[in-house]
Design a protein around this motif. Structure first.
Motif, PDB file in Angstrom:
ATOM      1  N   MET A 101      39.161  53.871  41.236  1.00  0.00           N
ATOM      2  CA  MET A 101      38.088  53.039  40.701  1.00  0.00           C
ATOM      3  C   MET A 101      37.184  52.488  41.799  1.00  0.00           C
ATOM      4  SD  MET A 101      39.574  50.839  37.517  1.00  0.00           S
ATOM      5  CE  MET A 101      37.909  50.240  37.281  1.00  0.00           C
ATOM      6  N   ALA A 102      37.722  52.414  43.027  1.00  0.00           N
ATOM      7  CA  ALA A 102      36.920  51.850  44.120  1.00  0.00           C
ATOM      8  C   ALA A 102      35.887  52.861  44.594  1.00  0.00           C
ATOM      9  CB  ALA A 102      37.836  51.452  45.276  1.00  0.00           C
ATOM     10  N   CYS A 158      42.147  43.049  43.005  1.00  0.00           N
ATOM     11  CA  CYS A 158      40.732  42.876  42.652  1.00  0.00           C
ATOM     12  C   CYS A 158      40.004  42.032  43.700  1.00  0.00           C
ATOM     13  CB  CYS A 158      40.607  42.228  41.270  1.00  0.00           C
ATOM     14  SG  CYS A 158      41.004  43.350  39.908  1.00  0.00           S
ATOM     15  N   LEU A 159      40.675  40.990  44.184  1.00  0.00           N
ATOM     16  CA  LEU A 159      40.062  40.159  45.228  1.00  0.00           C
ATOM     17  C   LEU A 159      39.815  40.959  46.509  1.00  0.00           C
ATOM     18  CD1 LEU A 159      42.057  36.799  44.887  1.00  0.00           C
ATOM     19  CD2 LEU A 159      39.638  37.179  44.367  1.00  0.00           C
ATOM     20  N   GLU A 160      40.813  41.752  46.905  1.00  0.00           N
ATOM     21  CA  GLU A 160      40.689  42.534  48.139  1.00  0.00           C
ATOM     22  C   GLU A 160      39.628  43.616  48.009  1.00  0.00           C
ATOM     23  OE1 GLU A 160      42.043  41.989  51.045  1.00  0.00           O
ATOM     24  OE2 GLU A 160      43.176  40.260  50.333  1.00  0.00           O
ATOM     25  N   VAL A 161      39.579  44.266  46.855  1.00  0.00           N
ATOM     26  CA  VAL A 161      38.588  45.328  46.644  1.00  0.00           C
ATOM     27  C   VAL A 161      37.178  44.748  46.656  1.00  0.00           C
ATOM     28  CG1 VAL A 161      37.706  47.007  44.984  1.00  0.00           C
ATOM     29  CG2 VAL A 161      40.151  46.865  45.413  1.00  0.00           C
ATOM     30  N   SER A 162      36.966  43.638  45.958  1.00  0.00           N
ATOM     31  CA  SER A 162      35.636  43.012  45.920  1.00  0.00           C
ATOM     32  C   SER A 162      35.219  42.543  47.304  1.00  0.00           C
ATOM     33  CB  SER A 162      35.632  41.835  44.939  1.00  0.00           C
ATOM     34  OG  SER A 162      35.799  42.295  43.617  1.00  0.00           O
ATOM     35  N   SER A 163      36.183  41.977  48.052  1.00  0.00           N
ATOM     36  CA  SER A 163      35.878  41.509  49.407  1.00  0.00           C
ATOM     37  C   SER A 163      35.477  42.669  50.314  1.00  0.00           C
ATOM     38  CB  SER A 163      37.098  40.793  49.987  1.00  0.00           C
ATOM     39  OG  SER A 163      36.885  40.435  51.337  1.00  0.00           O
ATOM     40  N   CYS A 164      36.213  43.771  50.225  1.00  0.00           N
ATOM     41  CA  CYS A 164      35.910  44.937  51.054  1.00  0.00           C
ATOM     42  C   CYS A 164      34.578  45.562  50.651  1.00  0.00           C
ATOM     43  CB  CYS A 164      37.042  45.953  50.953  1.00  0.00           C
ATOM     44  SG  CYS A 164      36.876  47.351  52.088  1.00  0.00           S
ATOM     45  N   LEU A 165      34.293  45.590  49.347  1.00  0.00           N
ATOM     46  CA  LEU A 165      33.010  46.124  48.886  1.00  0.00           C
ATOM     47  C   LEU A 165      31.846  45.318  49.450  1.00  0.00           C
ATOM     48  CD1 LEU A 165      33.824  46.919  45.136  1.00  0.00           C
ATOM     49  CD2 LEU A 165      33.231  48.579  46.906  1.00  0.00           C
ATOM     50  N   PHE A 172      28.426  47.047  49.548  1.00  0.00           N
ATOM     51  CA  PHE A 172      28.406  47.444  48.137  1.00  0.00           C
ATOM     52  C   PHE A 172      28.473  46.219  47.251  1.00  0.00           C
ATOM     53  CE2 PHE A 172      30.439  50.996  50.410  1.00  0.00           C
ATOM     54  CZ  PHE A 172      29.628  52.044  50.017  1.00  0.00           C
ATOM     55  N   SER A 173      28.130  46.428  45.993  1.00  0.00           N
ATOM     56  CA  SER A 173      28.247  45.344  45.011  1.00  0.00           C
ATOM     57  C   SER A 173      29.716  45.146  44.651  1.00  0.00           C
ATOM     58  CB  SER A 173      27.456  45.673  43.747  1.00  0.00           C
ATOM     59  OG  SER A 173      26.079  45.862  44.063  1.00  0.00           O
ATOM     60  N   PRO A 174      30.158  43.902  44.535  1.00  0.00           N
ATOM     61  CA  PRO A 174      31.562  43.661  44.159  1.00  0.00           C
ATOM     62  C   PRO A 174      31.837  44.154  42.745  1.00  0.00           C
ATOM     63  CG  PRO A 174      30.320  41.612  44.139  1.00  0.00           C
ATOM     64  CD  PRO A 174      29.417  42.653  44.728  1.00  0.00           C
ATOM     65  N   LEU A 175      33.102  44.197  42.398  1.00  0.00           N
ATOM     66  CA  LEU A 175      33.484  44.669  41.063  1.00  0.00           C
ATOM     67  C   LEU A 175      32.916  43.750  39.991  1.00  0.00           C
ATOM     68  CD1 LEU A 175      37.282  45.560  41.574  1.00  0.00           C
ATOM     69  CD2 LEU A 175      35.369  47.160  41.380  1.00  0.00           C
ATOM     70  N   THR A 176      32.403  44.350  38.937  1.00  0.00           N
ATOM     71  CA  THR A 176      31.936  43.554  37.806  1.00  0.00           C
ATOM     72  C   THR A 176      33.141  43.027  37.039  1.00  0.00           C
ATOM     73  OG1 THR A 176      31.894  45.468  36.315  1.00  0.00           O
ATOM     74  CG2 THR A 176      29.896  45.022  37.597  1.00  0.00           C
ATOM     75  N   THR A 177      32.876  42.075  36.157  1.00  0.00           N
ATOM     76  CA  THR A 177      33.951  41.483  35.357  1.00  0.00           C
ATOM     77  C   THR A 177      34.635  42.546  34.507  1.00  0.00           C
ATOM     78  OG1 THR A 177      32.726  39.394  35.256  1.00  0.00           O
ATOM     79  CG2 THR A 177      34.512  39.707  33.664  1.00  0.00           C
ATOM     80  N   ASP A 178      33.847  43.464  33.949  1.00  0.00           N
ATOM     81  CA  ASP A 178      34.425  44.521  33.106  1.00  0.00           C
ATOM     82  C   ASP A 178      35.312  45.453  33.929  1.00  0.00           C
ATOM     83  OD1 ASP A 178      33.152  43.499  30.933  1.00  0.00           O
ATOM     84  OD2 ASP A 178      31.442  44.901  31.014  1.00  0.00           O
ATOM     85  N   LYS A 179      34.816  45.829  35.134  1.00  0.00           N
ATOM     86  CA  LYS A 179      35.615  46.722  35.970  1.00  0.00           C
ATOM     87  C   LYS A 179      36.902  46.048  36.434  1.00  0.00           C
ATOM     88  CE  LYS A 179      32.290  50.041  37.822  1.00  0.00           C
ATOM     89  NZ  LYS A 179      31.740  50.656  39.049  1.00  0.00           N
ATOM     90  N   ALA A 198      38.561  43.795  34.759  1.00  0.00           N
ATOM     91  CA  ALA A 198      39.460  43.776  33.605  1.00  0.00           C
ATOM     92  C   ALA A 198      40.129  45.136  33.412  1.00  0.00           C
ATOM     93  CB  ALA A 198      38.687  43.368  32.350  1.00  0.00           C
ATOM     94  N   VAL A 199      39.327  46.207  33.590  1.00  0.00           N
ATOM     95  CA  VAL A 199      39.886  47.553  33.436  1.00  0.00           C
ATOM     96  C   VAL A 199      40.933  47.832  34.520  1.00  0.00           C
ATOM     97  CG1 VAL A 199      39.365  50.027  33.542  1.00  0.00           C
ATOM     98  CG2 VAL A 199      37.841  48.480  32.287  1.00  0.00           C
ATOM     99  N   LEU A 200      40.601  47.467  35.765  1.00  0.00           N
ATOM    100  CA  LEU A 200      41.526  47.719  36.875  1.00  0.00           C
ATOM    101  C   LEU A 200      42.823  46.928  36.690  1.00  0.00           C
ATOM    102  CD1 LEU A 200      42.235  48.957  39.568  1.00  0.00           C
ATOM    103  CD2 LEU A 200      40.918  47.158  40.719  1.00  0.00           C
ATOM    104  N   LYS A 201      42.704  45.663  36.317  1.00  0.00           N
ATOM    105  CA  LYS A 201      43.904  44.855  36.082  1.00  0.00           C
ATOM    106  C   LYS A 201      44.745  45.435  34.945  1.00  0.00           C
ATOM    107  CE  LYS A 201      41.868  40.488  37.647  1.00  0.00           C
ATOM    108  NZ  LYS A 201      41.377  39.139  37.222  1.00  0.00           N
TER     109      LYS A 201
END
Length: 508
Positions: free
Chosen positions: A355-356, A400-407, A412-419, A421-424
């Motif tokens: 997903m990343a 999700c926190l680590e992925v958004s931080s790395c993005l 890159f844009s951090p993960l959206t709320t929908d993404k 939720a899907v990843l979790k």
């Protein structure tokens, strides 16, 4: 492979649906032509009864049972020394509140009190003290190697019991001088790790506490010497252990003729699984070419390798372990727990990286950091109190926190709320053993071990299948230990396996 080992009954409709969903997921996650192996078994009424073929009962005497137990104990110790490079003999430590410890403390206190009384008499009585010196002398001599002639002569000369008795009778015995010599000799013979304990003996001035402390340190030195002997004989034992274990097992088998019942059942099941393989898209069995299902039965080596893989999916609560691998039961259980943890870890990472954005999933530092975070959160997975669902909820939040931080760091844009939720949700779904991603990872883990078994004597060794790259190091560590254990077990018990399989594989 995993379907073969832990799911023997899959109905036709469920199988078709599972194939479609898992293939779609696998293609979406990673372009791979590797298919999952699935095997159907017949209805329960046609399956072999899960019961060993027992031999007629045979009455044995108590002496035979004791002799058999002694043989098994010796074989177990030799096996442990060879297999476990970290094998160490440890001092016996009785539980604090145990009856045995209480009795031991009372007896020891009475002995030392009696010695104190004798030495306090006027003139002192040295009978018990001289006996203790004799025991110390024998212990020190037992530490010497054949070449320690000078030390042997010193100990024999200074701790001459006849001379010591004469000195005691004439009132010329100097116990402190003897103790000083004993401590010095202990310092010469002890391992470096005992230097501090020996040094502390020099601070004790009262004879009874000093002798008591001397015996305490000598007990530790005996353990050190035993471990030194173990490390010294290990290379020689390795050369003879195969014949020794086989001989011991044969003697045990002669006294207990039904001692191969569970082994026979184990190998029969493995052979049947391979011979009844019906899924055309299954991975080739070990040692066989694809599409050989209509040809001759499986090779004995293939059956053995597959049987060992079955041990990694064993139901320990409801099934007895095969006799020839019983001494390694704890090791196979440890492998099973490690692989289960690696399967969950690999599935979580596979879901996350799919997903990343490609820009961060290909970063080795991020992959390693994420792996360590998830690994730490799954550390206690082997404990009965561990709840995987709750742990994966925490894992999902952290990932999700680590992925958004790395993005964000990579522009890159951090993960959206929908993404998020899907990843979790996908990470949470890994808690189920029937989760398609987890089953894919599980199958590939077993495929990797299977390939490692076949190519263990070849170079280069196989690489991890697609999707398992982040956990390849951990997988290789397990694979090396697993293959080493399997190869040693084969060397010891291959004659018995060959004899059993020669009967199983010729059946119509």
């Amino acid at each position: 492979m995993s379907e073969n080992l832990d799911k023997s009954n899959i109905n036709e409709e469920g199988k078709s649906e599972s194939n479609d969903s898992e293939q779609g997921l696998e293609d979406a996650v990673e372009d791979s032509d590797e298919a999952l192996q699935k095997i159907k078994s017949g209805s329960p009424s046609t399956q072999r009864v899960q019961r060993p073929h027992s031999s007629p009962p045979r009455f044995v005497t108590v002496e035979e049972l004791l002799e058999t137990a002694k043989g098994v104990t010796n074989m177990t110790i030799a096996h442990e020394i060879v297999i476990n490079g970290d094998f160490r003999i440890k001092p016996v430590e009785l539980p604090e509140d145990s009856l045995e410890k209480k009795v031991k403390d009372i007896v020891h206190k009475a002995f030392w009190d009696c010695l104190s009384v004798q030495l306090s008499e006027d003139p002192p009585t040295y009978d018990r003290a001289i006996k203790l010196v004799g025991e110390i002398k024998e212990t020190l001599l037992s530490f010497l190697l054949p070449g320690h002639t000078r030390l042997r002569n010193q100990i024999t000369e200074v701790l001459d019991l006849d001379l010591i008795k004469q000195e005691a009778e004439n009132g010329a015995l100097d116990i402190s001088k003897l103790a000083e010599f004993i401590i010095g000799m202990m310092g010469t013979l002890c391992a470096p790790v005992r230097d501090e304990e020996v040094k502390k003996l020099k601070d004790l001035k009262e004879i009874v506490p000093l002798f008591r402390a001397i015996f305490s340190v000598l007990d530790l030195m005996k353990v050190d010497m035993a471990n030194f002997a173990v490390s010294s004989i290990r290379p020689h034992l390795m050369q003879q252990s195969v014949e020794y274990e086989r001989k011991q097992f044969q003697e045990f088998l002669e006294k207990q003729p039904n001692s191969l019942d569970f082994v026979t059942q184990w190998l029969e099941e493995a052979a049947d699984d391979l011979m009844n393989q019906k899924c055309r898209n299954a991975l080739p069995a070990v040692g066989e070419a694809s599409g050989s299902g209509d040809g001759p039965g499986p090779d004995p080596v293939a059956v053995q390798n597959y049987a060992y893989l079955k041990l990694l999916k064993w139901d320990h609560l409801h099934r007895p372990f095969p006799e020839t691998v019983l001494m390694d039961l704890s090791r196979f259980q440890e492998f099973q727990l490690q692989l289960e943890q690696l399967t969950v870890l690999g599935a979580v990472l596979l879901v996350t990286f799919s997903m990343a954005a490609p820009g961060i999933s290909s970063r080795a530092d991020f992959a390693e950091k994420l792996k360590m975070i998830v690994k730490i959160l799954l550390t206690d997975m082997h404990l009965p109190s561990f709840h995987l669902e709750d742990a994966l909820t925490t894992v999902g939040e952290k990932v999700c926190l680590e992925v958004s931080s790395c993005l964000s760091l990579c522009g890159f844009s951090p993960l959206t709320t929908d993404k998020e939720a899907v990843l979790k949700g996908q990470i949470q779904a890994v808690a189920s053993p029937d989760n398609p991603i987890r089953r894919i990872v599980d199958s590939r883990v077993l495929t990797f071990l299977e390939t490692y078994l076949v190519s263990s004597h070849q170079k280069p060794l196989p690489t991890a299948p697609g999707g398992l790259g982040p956990v390849q190091t951990e997988l290789e560590e397990v694979a090396i230990k697993f293959v080493r254990l399997v190869n040693y077990n084969k060397m010891v018990f291959s004659p018995y396996y060959d004899a059993i399989l020669s009967k199983i594989l010729v059946r119509p």
